[in-house]
Design an enzyme around this catalytic site. Structure first.
Site, mmCIF file in Angstrom:
data_model
loop_
_atom_site.group_PDB
_atom_site.id
_atom_site.type_symbol
_atom_site.label_atom_id
_atom_site.label_comp_id
_atom_site.label_asym_id
_atom_site.label_seq_id
_atom_site.Cartn_x
_atom_site.Cartn_y
_atom_site.Cartn_z
ATOM 1 N N LEU A 59 -7.035 3.531 -9.353
ATOM 2 C CA LEU A 59 -6.014 4.311 -10.049
ATOM 3 C C LEU A 59 -4.985 3.419 -10.734
ATOM 4 O O LEU A 59 -4.290 3.872 -11.635
ATOM 5 C CB LEU A 59 -5.309 5.253 -9.059
ATOM 6 C CG LEU A 59 -6.210 6.310 -8.408
ATOM 7 C CD1 LEU A 59 -5.465 7.042 -7.304
ATOM 8 C CD2 LEU A 59 -6.745 7.286 -9.442
ATOM 9 N N GLU A 101 -8.510 -0.378 -0.295
ATOM 10 C CA GLU A 101 -7.110 -0.054 0.007
ATOM 11 C C GLU A 101 -6.437 -1.192 0.765
ATOM 12 O O GLU A 101 -5.267 -1.508 0.512
ATOM 13 C CB GLU A 101 -7.023 1.255 0.801
ATOM 14 C CG GLU A 101 -7.630 2.470 0.100
ATOM 15 C CD GLU A 101 -7.146 2.657 -1.329
ATOM 16 O OE1 GLU A 101 -5.998 2.279 -1.638
ATOM 17 O OE2 GLU A 101 -7.925 3.164 -2.152
ATOM 18 N N GLN A 146 0.807 1.249 -4.968
ATOM 19 C CA GLN A 146 0.401 2.026 -6.146
ATOM 20 C C GLN A 146 1.403 3.119 -6.494
ATOM 21 O O GLN A 146 1.309 3.722 -7.566
ATOM 22 C CB GLN A 146 -0.985 2.645 -5.925
ATOM 23 C CG GLN A 146 -2.078 1.595 -5.778
ATOM 24 C CD GLN A 146 -3.435 2.238 -5.694
ATOM 25 O OE1 GLN A 146 -3.858 2.625 -4.615
ATOM 26 N NE2 GLN A 146 -4.106 2.379 -6.823
ATOM 27 N N HIS A 195 -5.245 -3.808 -1.533
ATOM 28 C CA HIS A 195 -3.985 -3.488 -2.224
ATOM 29 C C HIS A 195 -2.785 -4.021 -1.438
ATOM 30 O O HIS A 195 -1.803 -4.479 -2.034
ATOM 31 C CB HIS A 195 -3.833 -1.972 -2.380
ATOM 32 C CG HIS A 195 -4.462 -1.422 -3.624
ATOM 33 N ND1 HIS A 195 -4.107 -1.841 -4.882
ATOM 34 C CD2 HIS A 195 -5.404 -0.468 -3.809
ATOM 35 C CE1 HIS A 195 -4.813 -1.167 -5.782
ATOM 36 N NE2 HIS A 195 -5.613 -0.339 -5.164
HETATM 37 ZN ZN ZN Z 1 -7.007 0.817 -6.152
#
Ligand code: ZN
Length: 188
Positions: free
Chosen positions: A100, A142, A51, A145
């Site tokens: 996000l 997480e 990210q 990800h």
């Molecule tokens: Zn995320």
């Protein structure tokens, strides 16, 4: 420390498996410090290295509302075991998630109730966390990800179609898009 731009759905590093960390050095410390700063500024309860454009197996959390781990932590080269998710549709009031990298949107997703994390800390020392509830959800989000999955990839039926519609509406889904916490006023 620095606040880093957050990648948005479509940036390739978000959609591939991240590489293991092999060097527990100052560069890694800097990355993790910047990730904490960026997570706090966003604000978010967790942030994974892809990210911030880095394809490494690293995520941080910043979530005090649990007793199973420090309020802030970093997981490097993690493995995650899960209890089977309950069948049925997610509750749109209590199981809504955001990301996000899919900012400003929220969708309901069923997750496993319990999670067992094994990972390395910033010094390469192994640790483990057994937890449940919302913190287990954060760990699943997480960890995903680092496998190249956004939570929207896991949505079903109507929620999936709404997420795809949001992606088109926001003109996401292509490389090179980011937003900067504290400058761009987005949340998720
Ligand atoms: Zn995320």
């Amino acid at each position: 420390m620095a606040i880093l731009p957050i990648t948005i759905s479509g940036e390739p590093v978000l959609h591939r498996v991240s590489d293991p960390v092999t060097e527990f050095d100052d560069e890694l410390r800097q990355l993790v410090a910047d990730m904490f700063e960026t997570c706090k500024a966003a604000p978010g309860v967790g942030l994974a290295a892809p990210q911030v454009g880095v394809g490494l197996q690293v995520f941080v959390w910043d979530y005090a509302d649990q007793d199973d781990a420090p309020a802030q932590g970093v997981a490097i080269n993690p493995t995650l075991w899960l209890s089977p998710a309950e069948p049925g549709d997610p509750d749109p009031h209590t199981e809504v998630e955001g990301c996000l990298s899919f900012p400003g949107e929220r969708f309901a997703l069923r997750r496993s109730e319990r999670a067992w994390l094994q990972a390395q800390d910033i010094n390469g020392e192994p640790f483990e966390i057994k937890t449940s509830g919302w913190f287990a959800r954060i760990l699943q989000h997480e960890y995903d990800h680092l496998q190249g999955y956004l939570y929207v990839d896991r949505l079903l039926d109507l929620e999936y179609r709404e997420a795809q519609r949001a992606k088109r509406k926001n003109k996401w889904g292509k490389p090179g898009l980011t937003w900067l916490p504290g400058v761009d006023n987005l949340e998720g």
